[in-house]
Design a protein around this motif. Structure first.
Motif, PDB file in Angstrom:
ATOM      1  N   ASP A   1      66.900  19.200 -57.087  1.00  0.00           N
ATOM      2  CA  ASP A   1      65.477  19.026 -56.772  1.00  0.00           C
ATOM      3  C   ASP A   1      65.195  19.289 -55.290  1.00  0.00           C
ATOM      4  O   ASP A   1      64.214  19.956 -54.938  1.00  0.00           O
ATOM      5  CB  ASP A   1      65.028  17.612 -57.136  1.00  0.00           C
ATOM      6  N   LEU A   2      66.067  18.757 -54.417  1.00  0.00           N
ATOM      7  CA  LEU A   2      65.806  18.850 -52.984  1.00  0.00           C
ATOM      8  C   LEU A   2      66.159  20.214 -52.397  1.00  0.00           C
ATOM      9  O   LEU A   2      65.596  20.614 -51.374  1.00  0.00           O
ATOM     10  CB  LEU A   2      66.551  17.732 -52.253  1.00  0.00           C
ATOM     11  N   ILE A   3      67.084  20.926 -53.014  1.00  0.00           N
ATOM     12  CA  ILE A   3      67.426  22.265 -52.521  1.00  0.00           C
ATOM     13  C   ILE A   3      66.198  23.168 -52.509  1.00  0.00           C
ATOM     14  O   ILE A   3      65.996  23.982 -51.602  1.00  0.00           O
ATOM     15  CB  ILE A   3      68.551  22.881 -53.377  1.00  0.00           C
ATOM     16  N   GLY A   4      65.351  23.008 -53.492  1.00  0.00           N
ATOM     17  CA  GLY A   4      64.158  23.844 -53.572  1.00  0.00           C
ATOM     18  C   GLY A   4      62.930  23.285 -52.890  1.00  0.00           C
ATOM     19  O   GLY A   4      61.835  23.824 -53.030  1.00  0.00           O
ATOM     20  N   ASP A   5      63.103  22.219 -52.118  1.00  0.00           N
ATOM     21  CA  ASP A   5      61.970  21.548 -51.481  1.00  0.00           C
ATOM     22  C   ASP A   5      61.769  22.096 -50.069  1.00  0.00           C
ATOM     23  O   ASP A   5      62.633  21.924 -49.204  1.00  0.00           O
ATOM     24  CB  ASP A   5      62.243  20.041 -51.435  1.00  0.00           C
ATOM     25  N   PRO A   6      60.651  22.748 -49.783  1.00  0.00           N
ATOM     26  CA  PRO A   6      60.438  23.327 -48.446  1.00  0.00           C
ATOM     27  C   PRO A   6      60.371  22.284 -47.328  1.00  0.00           C
ATOM     28  O   PRO A   6      60.547  22.627 -46.151  1.00  0.00           O
ATOM     29  CB  PRO A   6      59.115  24.067 -48.584  1.00  0.00           C
ATOM     30  N   ALA A   7      60.130  21.026 -47.668  1.00  0.00           N
ATOM     31  CA  ALA A   7      60.051  19.985 -46.644  1.00  0.00           C
ATOM     32  C   ALA A   7      61.427  19.491 -46.205  1.00  0.00           C
ATOM     33  O   ALA A   7      61.533  18.646 -45.314  1.00  0.00           O
ATOM     34  CB  ALA A   7      59.237  18.798 -47.161  1.00  0.00           C
ATOM     35  N   ALA A   8      62.484  20.018 -46.808  1.00  0.00           N
ATOM     36  CA  ALA A   8      63.825  19.502 -46.539  1.00  0.00           C
ATOM     37  C   ALA A   8      64.490  20.113 -45.317  1.00  0.00           C
ATOM     38  O   ALA A   8      65.597  19.717 -44.967  1.00  0.00           O
ATOM     39  CB  ALA A   8      64.716  19.710 -47.764  1.00  0.00           C
TER      40      ALA A   8
END
Length: 301
Positions: A177-184
């Motif tokens: 989920d987080l790999i694809g999160d631009p805010a990461a």
């Protein structure tokens, strides 16, 4: 003068051939750096986990610390992060020689955040988050790149790995989920901001506590929380679940973090810490594995 290495620095040779070579060359490199920057030794050498630290005086008589670090990937961009922060919430960088991992830093007090109660210390760190969480530098490695590698490794774990399967599956889902999160990836992170990496300033009362020893990445500020949960572990004896949760919710409230996002990064860090221990340690430490699982469970039970 001859640089006498502390016993703990000499013992770093036992970590492997690269460490042994570094320790062997360290006295000569340190002497060269003292000469290049015209520094005078002003006390006995100390050390960090991966560095020699020497009290010095600059040519102008300013008290400073010469840090000579092991050339690992974690410290590659330490000088860039310190330049970016420019003493705003952090120790001030006076000069750097990156190819030697040599840093000249303002001298701080030796007192750190282990000298105050843990919840109070967590609140201090949250105030420092506000100072250091600035837009990331383009040179930095990204948190999602790290997470992609960790998640791929996690997916290859055998089913008999001695960790709760529920946590492994949870970490896989959260990681994807987080790999694809631009805010990461957008914020300059310290990544190792625990109680002993915050020292008291010597004189500047406007900033009584200052951050040291960053291992910078470009990432999500919520990634920073976990070291405050697993450090000072012995103080939580008999009260692990409630003690971890007390720290966790203090940070969430003081830093105004998103609870679910913070929980996700804590779980991920603790699972990946445990996997690293199982894969890389010659003799995995069962006590550390227990800490990793206990923290991951405490923030969600």
């Amino acid at each position: 003068m001859t640089i006498e290495l502390p016993a703990a620095v000499r013992a770093m040779s036992d970590r492997g051939p690269d460490w042994a070579r570094w320790v062997e060359t360290l006295p000569g490199w340190t002497q060269s750096q003292l000469h290049e920057w015209e520094l005078r030794v002003d006390g006995a050498p100390t050390h960090g986990t991966t560095s020699l630290v020497l009290p010095v005086l600059t040519p102008q008589g300013r008290p400073a610390m010469l840090k000579m670090g092991f050339p690992d990937a974690d410290s590659e961009h330490e000088h860039l992060a310190l330049r970016r922060w420019a003493g705003h919430g952090t120790v001030r960088l006076l000069s750097a020689q990156p190819h030697r991992r040599a840093l000249l830093l303002d001298r701080l007090h030796s007192r750190d955040l282990t000298t105050i109660p843990d919840v109070e210390a967590c609140a201090v760190v949250c105030d420092l988050y506000r100072r250091i969480h600035v837009p990331a530098l383009p040179q930095l490695r990204t948190l999602t790149t790290w997470l992609e590698l960790q998640t791929a490794d996690l997916a290859q774990l055998p089913r008999n790995t001695p960790l709760p399967r529920r946590l492994i599956e949870q970490a896989l889902t959260l990681g994807h989920d987080l790999i694809g999160d631009p805010a990461a990836d957008g914020t300059l992170l310290h990544t190792d901001l625990h109680y002993e990496n915050v020292l008291a300033a010597c004189s500047d009362t406007a900033q009584p506590w200052l951050v040291i020893d960053p291992k910078p990445l470009a990432g999500d500020p919520h990634f920073e929380i976990a070291p405050l949960l697993w450090n000072r572990w012995q103080e939580l004896a008999g009260d692990v679940r409630d003690g971890v949760r007390r720290r966790f919710y203090t940070i969430i409230d003081a830093a105004q973090f998103d609870e679910d996002r913070a929980r996700a990064w804590v779980i991920l860090r603790m699972v990946h810490n445990a996997v690293w221990e199982l894969r890389e340690a010659t003799r995995p430490d069962p006590a550390w594995l227990t800490v990793c699982v206990a923290v991951a469970k405490a923030v969600q039970d």
